[in-house]
Design an enzyme around this catalytic site. Structure first.
Site, PDB file in Angstrom:
ATOM      1  N   GLU A  51       0.681  -1.120   0.184  1.00  0.00           N
ATOM      2  CA  GLU A  51       0.177  -0.386  -0.068  1.00  0.00           C
ATOM      3  C   GLU A  51       0.779   1.188  -0.188  1.00  0.00           C
ATOM      4  O   GLU A  51       1.548   1.300   0.691  1.00  0.00           O
ATOM      5  CB  GLU A  51      -0.854  -0.008   1.062  1.00  0.00           C
ATOM      6  N   ASP A 125      -3.062  11.769  -2.644  1.00  0.00           N
ATOM      7  CA  ASP A 125      -2.836  13.439  -2.587  1.00  0.00           C
ATOM      8  C   ASP A 125      -3.800  13.701  -4.220  1.00  0.00           C
ATOM      9  O   ASP A 125      -2.542  13.172  -4.886  1.00  0.00           O
ATOM     10  CB  ASP A 125      -2.028  14.396  -1.660  1.00  0.00           C
ATOM     11  N   ASP A 159     -11.542   9.974  -3.496  1.00  0.00           N
ATOM     12  CA  ASP A 159     -12.667  11.257  -3.301  1.00  0.00           C
ATOM     13  C   ASP A 159     -13.072  11.752  -4.252  1.00  0.00           C
ATOM     14  O   ASP A 159     -14.161  12.390  -4.407  1.00  0.00           O
ATOM     15  CB  ASP A 159     -12.531  11.724  -1.802  1.00  0.00           C
ATOM     16  N   GLU A 205     -11.074   8.925   4.376  1.00  0.00           N
ATOM     17  CA  GLU A 205     -12.997   8.335   3.538  1.00  0.00           C
ATOM     18  C   GLU A 205     -13.601   8.441   4.485  1.00  0.00           C
ATOM     19  O   GLU A 205     -14.556   8.674   4.113  1.00  0.00           O
ATOM     20  CB  GLU A 205     -13.327   7.017   3.456  1.00  0.00           C
TER      21      GLU A 205
END
Length: 270
Positions: A51, A125, A159, A205
């Site tokens: 990740e 970002d 998002d 989130e």
């Protein structure tokens, strides 16, 4: 530096599953585990998932808890963030998790050809003004191609409408067809895609959901490609920014969603 951060950094140095390799250390010592993560570090032959920009590590830990037959490495440059995930690893007694504290620009120094089976990128970002620094970009895809397995999957949760559309455009101009993509993950009817995503929500989130924003998801393979080009144009930029979860603005959003009166507004009415 605050004493709290110093304490966290001190604790990280005592954790054998947290490796710290800033550029000076990497240049001086090299990285002995490149190509040998699973056999030499995890003492098994399980596939390896990383990740990138793991932050507090909650997603890395959640993936590891759900997939004991896979090794996971969370990567971030900020030790104070990694500390939170590292404490979860200890509490859960997980043996299939490591954290690597380094600059992601150095990522090819840590993994050998086809060593990594899957990559997760959660709420990065979007770097709307700095294309080269986006974790999804032609620059970074060329890096990932150097160590991602041929059938390896890159998964993005975001998002950002900008980053979502930019990623789709980037894949299109490079003739890559996404495996899955949706601009509203939690309302998607794709059961296969839903089953592949753990029911874990990072702190960012939670913020976006609290603010009424849809979560977007894209999964794709590089299909053996090693060079990539950029789209000729970019999508419109996002017109919002993240908020600190403890900030007054964020608390006001939560209060309004729960039908409560925020204290500052009571003062204004008086």
């Amino acid at each position: 530096m605050p004493k709290r951060k110093l304490r966290k950094f001190g604790e990280l140095r005592e954790m054998d599953f947290v490796l710290e390799y800033p550029y000076p250390v990497l240049e001086r010592e090299g990285f002995p585990l490149k190509g040998q993560w699973s056999p030499d570090f995890f003492s098994n032959e399980h596939p390896l998932t990383i990740e990138l920009g793991c932050g507090g590590g909650e997603y890395t830990v959640a993936l590891a808890q759900r997939n004991k037959g896979t090794n996971f490495i969370g990567i971030d440059r900020k030790g104070a963030r990694i500390w939170s995930g590292a404490k979860q690893v200890i509490a859960s007694k997980l043996t299939n998790v490591a954290f690597l504290r380094t600059d992601i620009n150095l990522i090819t120094s840590f993994f050998a050809e086809e060593e990594v089976h899957d990559i997760w990128i959660t709420f990065p970002d979007p770097m709307m003004q700095k294309r080269r620094r986006r974790l999804i970009s032609s620059y970074y895809l060329s890096k990932y191609a150097q160590f991602l397995a041929h059938d390896g999957i890159i998964r993005l949760k975001t998002d950002s409408p900008f980053l979502y559309q930019y990623t789709l455009d980037l894949l299109r101009v490079n003739a890559i067809t996404p495996l899955y993509y949706t601009n509203n993950l939690y309302n998607s009817r794709d059961e296969i895609m839903q089953a592949a995503i753990p029911e874990v929500r990072t702190k960012y989130e939670k913020q976006w959901i609290a603010r009424g924003m849809d979560i977007k998801f894209i999964a794709f393979k590089l299909n053996g490609k090693t060079t990539f080009v950029e789209p000729e144009t970019e999508p419109p930029h996002d017109n919002y920014h993240s908020l600190c979860l403890g900030s007054q603005a964020y608390q006001q959003i939560i209060a309004e969603r729960e039908g409560k009166i925020f204290p500052q507004r009571i003062e204004e009415k008086e």
